[in-house]
Design a protein around this motif. Sequence first.
Motif, mmCIF file in Angstrom:
data_model
loop_
_atom_site.group_PDB
_atom_site.id
_atom_site.type_symbol
_atom_site.label_atom_id
_atom_site.label_comp_id
_atom_site.label_asym_id
_atom_site.label_seq_id
_atom_site.Cartn_x
_atom_site.Cartn_y
_atom_site.Cartn_z
ATOM 1 N N UNK A 234 -0.122 -44.538 35.821
ATOM 2 C CA UNK A 234 -0.901 -43.903 34.305
ATOM 3 C C UNK A 234 -0.629 -44.533 32.692
ATOM 4 N N UNK A 235 0.085 -45.205 32.585
ATOM 5 C CA UNK A 235 0.672 -46.330 31.447
ATOM 6 C C UNK A 235 0.070 -47.261 31.480
ATOM 7 N N UNK A 236 -0.895 -47.461 32.970
ATOM 8 C CA UNK A 236 -1.411 -49.023 32.410
ATOM 9 C C UNK A 236 -3.030 -48.830 31.877
ATOM 10 N N UNK A 237 -2.884 -49.847 30.970
ATOM 11 C CA UNK A 237 -3.785 -50.039 29.785
ATOM 12 C C UNK A 237 -3.574 -51.533 29.284
ATOM 13 N N UNK A 238 -4.559 -51.726 28.528
ATOM 14 C CA UNK A 238 -4.496 -52.506 27.064
ATOM 15 C C UNK A 238 -3.733 -52.221 26.195
ATOM 16 N N UNK A 239 -2.924 -52.884 26.134
ATOM 17 C CA UNK A 239 -1.792 -51.425 24.638
ATOM 18 C C UNK A 239 -2.588 -52.558 23.046
ATOM 19 N N UNK A 240 -3.234 -52.096 22.178
ATOM 20 C CA UNK A 240 -3.263 -52.732 21.125
ATOM 21 C C UNK A 240 -2.259 -52.613 19.741
ATOM 22 N N UNK B 220 -6.698 -54.910 13.881
ATOM 23 C CA UNK B 220 -6.074 -54.624 14.845
ATOM 24 C C UNK B 220 -5.596 -56.553 15.741
ATOM 25 N N UNK B 221 -4.784 -55.749 17.033
ATOM 26 C CA UNK B 221 -4.094 -56.951 17.420
ATOM 27 C C UNK B 221 -5.220 -57.470 18.642
ATOM 28 N N UNK B 222 -4.788 -58.084 19.607
ATOM 29 C CA UNK B 222 -5.698 -58.774 20.823
ATOM 30 C C UNK B 222 -5.723 -57.819 21.471
ATOM 31 N N UNK B 223 -4.755 -57.236 21.613
ATOM 32 C CA UNK B 223 -3.745 -56.812 23.268
ATOM 33 C C UNK B 223 -3.377 -57.505 24.180
#
Length: 119
Positions: free
Chosen positions: A88-94, A109-112
């Motif tokens: 459930x931690x799967x995601x794009x992190x910004x 913001x960063x690009x992710x």
Amino acid sequence: QVQLVESGGGLVQAGGSLRLSCAASGIIFRIKAMGWYRQAPGKQRDLVASITSDGTINYADSIKGRFTISREIDKNTVYLQMHSLQPEDTAVYYCYVDHGPTNWATRYWGQGTQVTVSS
């Protein structure tokens, strides 16, 4: 022009660890806050962790005790150490930076970076 460069994402098995880094350049004013959001497919972007200029830290309830945010002020860099990762931690992190003079700030913001946790 403020730019954020993220690194450290990847694929990890459940229970594993990753460390994300985010380096800011073009900084000319005081950084008021830095932090991380994440966005899973089909969901909104949610705050994961933040740290203000005076060192105040805030964590989302879902990651407390597993993730740690830290920074290197002289390098304008923020880190997110992630342990006990779950699918459930799967995601794009910004990552983000709130940067500006005394009475206002702009959020950059960063690009992710993709974090994928396999079960």
